[in-house]
Scaffold this active site. Structure first.
Site, short mmCIF file in Angstrom:
data_model
loop_
_atom_site.label_atom_id
_atom_site.label_comp_id
_atom_site.label_asym_id
_atom_site.label_seq_id
_atom_site.Cartn_x
_atom_site.Cartn_y
_atom_site.Cartn_z
N GLY A 146 0.84 -1.20 0.00
CA GLY A 146 0.00 0.00 0.00
C GLY A 146 0.87 1.24 0.00
N GLY B 57 -0.13 4.89 -1.16
CA GLY B 57 -1.24 5.57 -0.51
C GLY B 57 -0.81 6.74 0.36
CD GLN B 58 -3.87 10.70 4.12
OE1 GLN B 58 -4.75 9.88 4.40
NE2 GLN B 58 -3.86 11.93 4.62
CG ASP C 43 -0.05 0.65 -4.01
OD1 ASP C 43 -1.05 0.45 -4.72
OD2 ASP C 43 -0.10 1.28 -2.96
CB ILE C 44 -2.66 -2.73 -7.19
CG1 ILE C 44 -3.46 -1.87 -6.21
CG2 ILE C 44 -2.80 -4.20 -6.88
CD1 ILE C 44 -4.95 -2.07 -6.34
CG ASP D 80 -4.25 -8.09 -5.95
OD1 ASP D 80 -4.51 -7.84 -4.75
OD2 ASP D 80 -5.13 -8.41 -6.78
CB ILE D 81 -2.34 -7.29 -0.52
CG1 ILE D 81 -2.00 -7.88 0.84
CG2 ILE D 81 -3.80 -6.84 -0.53
CD1 ILE D 81 -0.58 -8.19 1.06
CE1 TYR E 162 -10.89 1.46 6.81
CE2 TYR E 162 -11.79 2.88 8.52
CZ TYR E 162 -10.70 2.41 7.80
OH TYR E 162 -9.44 2.89 8.07
CE LYS F 164 -8.57 -0.58 8.73
NZ LYS F 164 -7.27 -1.03 8.26
P1 NAD Z 1 -4.90 4.89 0.84
O1 NAD Z 1 -6.21 4.54 0.22
O2 NAD Z 1 -4.37 6.25 0.63
O3 NAD Z 1 -3.79 3.85 0.39
C1 NAD Z 1 -4.03 2.48 0.28
C2 NAD Z 1 -3.09 1.94 -0.78
O4 NAD Z 1 -3.33 0.55 -0.90
C3 NAD Z 1 -3.32 2.57 -2.16
O5 NAD Z 1 -2.11 3.05 -2.70
C4 NAD Z 1 -3.86 1.42 -2.99
O6 NAD Z 1 -3.46 1.45 -4.36
C5 NAD Z 1 -3.25 0.22 -2.28
N1 NAD Z 1 -4.01 -1.00 -2.53
C6 NAD Z 1 -5.35 -1.13 -2.64
N2 NAD Z 1 -5.66 -2.40 -2.94
C7 NAD Z 1 -4.48 -3.09 -3.01
C8 NAD Z 1 -4.16 -4.44 -3.28
N3 NAD Z 1 -5.10 -5.33 -3.58
N4 NAD Z 1 -2.85 -4.79 -3.24
C9 NAD Z 1 -1.88 -3.88 -2.98
N5 NAD Z 1 -2.13 -2.58 -2.75
C10 NAD Z 1 -3.43 -2.19 -2.75
O7 NAD Z 1 -5.04 4.56 2.41
P2 NAD Z 1 -4.19 5.17 3.61
O8 NAD Z 1 -4.89 6.37 4.10
O9 NAD Z 1 -2.76 5.25 3.24
O10 NAD Z 1 -4.43 4.03 4.70
C11 NAD Z 1 -3.54 2.96 4.87
C12 NAD Z 1 -4.07 2.09 6.00
O11 NAD Z 1 -4.26 2.89 7.18
C13 NAD Z 1 -5.43 1.45 5.73
O12 NAD Z 1 -5.46 0.17 6.29
C14 NAD Z 1 -6.41 2.35 6.44
O13 NAD Z 1 -7.55 1.67 6.84
C15 NAD Z 1 -5.59 2.77 7.65
N6 NAD Z 1 -6.07 4.04 8.21
C16 NAD Z 1 -5.91 5.20 7.54
C17 NAD Z 1 -6.39 6.38 8.10
C18 NAD Z 1 -6.25 7.71 7.40
O14 NAD Z 1 -6.77 8.73 7.89
N7 NAD Z 1 -5.54 7.80 6.28
C19 NAD Z 1 -7.01 6.36 9.36
C20 NAD Z 1 -7.18 5.13 9.99
C21 NAD Z 1 -6.68 3.97 9.43
N1 SER Z 2 -9.51 8.33 8.25
C1 SER Z 2 -10.16 7.08 8.12
C2 SER Z 2 -11.41 7.17 7.34
O1 SER Z 2 -12.01 8.24 7.37
C3 SER Z 2 -10.47 6.52 9.50
O2 SER Z 2 -10.04 5.23 9.53
O3 SER Z 2 -11.77 6.23 6.73
#
Ligand code: NAD
Ligand code: SER
Length: 310
Positions: free
Chosen positions: A11, A14-15, A37-38, A55-56, A145, A149
């Site tokens: 991942g 991602g963010q 990542d994908i 792909d995870i 979601y 979790k």
């Molecule tokens: P994001 O959506 O920005 O990034 C997720 C990444 O996973 C993306 O780059 C996507 O391309 C990749 N992805 C999706 N499907 C995939 C697959 N099958 N195989 C490989 N890669 C794949 O999410 P994020 O904000 O970076 O969050 C990362 C983790 O943190 C998640 O588990 C999310 O639930 C958790 N989280 C995030 C937040 C937040 O505010 N950003 C808050 C709580 C929890």
């Molecule tokens: N920031 C995340 C969301 O809004 C919380 O896990 O999905």
């Protein structure tokens, strides 16, 4: 960390993944951190060290990459976030659960030594105490979601107890950052607002003005993530997931902080389905257990976050 101990971040585009990869490479060396990542990550992640398309959900491809790079630690971040998950509940359940299982199984087989998997404030629900939500309390999430979790947290604890898998987790609040766009969460308004403030000096918010949520600047989140992974295993007493807290504010309060630096900025409100998700989550979080166990403490408050973002 020993030289040969390699880290996989799934991942990584991602963010969180974008900034986590950069900071892990900064601390442990570019070649020690394999981004996966994908989709294609940003330039810095792609060019700064090894990258694999993965792909995870593809267990064989995952194992191949783990063996190829002699991976010993995995950060498994791939998931659908709250808002996107509500649009496609069955796929969200599949991705969020199978992605975790595929990594936990590598821990069970003793192929990898240490795993990070993030949970969320979404494990809480409408029946949870909203203020200063304790580490252990009612968890009856109302979003798919949140259900995924919460189930993930229980599985992490189960794999630790039954198979001695060294899995570590924190419940992130909403995260605010600018190196990569957020991926479909309810708290994303607190990132979008800055892009729109810069571009158009105005923002239409999809949450109500008084919707207070726990939030955190990305630097704090990255410190917490690497902090829990690097501390001694015996300090990690909670093997489901730890509450961590940064700051709490609502859209109106954030808009006022932005206005202090950009007086022409205006905000309007058009709440949509995400308001219901946000309303089911806590307003503030008690993270005293993480503080006691492994010394967690946040640094950024609302004005330093706004300064950094603008
Ligand atoms: P994001 O959506 O920005 O990034 C997720 C990444 O996973 C993306 O780059 C996507 O391309 C990749 N992805 C999706 N499907 C995939 C697959 N099958 N195989 C490989 N890669 C794949 O999410 P994020 O904000 O970076 O969050 C990362 C983790 O943190 C998640 O588990 C999310 O639930 C958790 N989280 C995030 C937040 C937040 O505010 N950003 C808050 C709580 C929890
Ligand atoms: N920031 C995340 C969301 O809004 C919380 O896990 O999905």
């Amino acid at each position: 960390m020993a030289n040969q101990e390699r880290i996989l971040v799934v991942g990584a585009a991602g963010q969180i993944g974008t900034e986590l990869v950069l900071e892990l490479r900064n601390r442990f060396g570019n070649d020690s951190v394999i981004a996966a990542d994908i989709k294609t990550p940003n330039y810095d992640v792609m060019e700064g060290g090894p990258f694999e398309f993965l792909d995870i959900l593809d267990k064989n491809a995952l194992l191949k990459i783990v063996r190829k790079h002699n991976i010993k630690q995995v950060y498994q971040l791939a998931a659908l976030l709250s808002a996107t998950a509500e649009q496609n509940p069955m796929f969200a359940w599949k991705l969020n659960m199978e992605g975790l299982f595929n990594i936990l199984e590598l821990g069970k087989e003793k192929i990898v030594d240490k795993i990070f998997w993030p949970s969320s404030i979404a494990v809480f629900g409408p029946t949870t105490p909203r203020e200063n939500t304790p580490q252990i309390t009612i968890t009856e999430p109302s979003s798919v979601y949140g259900v995924s979790k919460l189930a993930g947290e229980r599985w992490c604890e189960y794999y630790f107890n039954k198979f001695n898998v060294d899995v570590r987790s924190i419940r992130y609040p909403g995260l605010i950052s600018h190196k990569s766009q957020p991926g479909g969460g309810t708290t994303d308004y607190a990132v979008h607002i800055f892009y729109e403030a810069k571009r158009h000096q105005k923002y239409e918010c999809f949450l109500k003005a008084d919707c207070t949520l726990p939030m955190m600047y990305m630097d704090d989140a990255i410190n917490a993530t690497i902090g829990i992974m690097e501390c001694d295993s015996n300090k990690v007493k909670t093997r489901s997931s730890y509450n961590i807290s940064g700051v709490s504010f609502n859209p109106e309060e954030l808009a006022l902080e932005i206005k202090n630096q950009m007086p022409e900025f205006t905000i309007t409100y058009a709440p949509d389905y995400r308001q219901q998700l946000a309303e089911s989550w806590p307003a503030s979080i008690d993270d005293s257990v993480a503080n006691k166990d492994w010394g967690w403490k946040h640094q950024y408050d609302i004005s330093t976050i706004v300064n950094e973002m603008l």
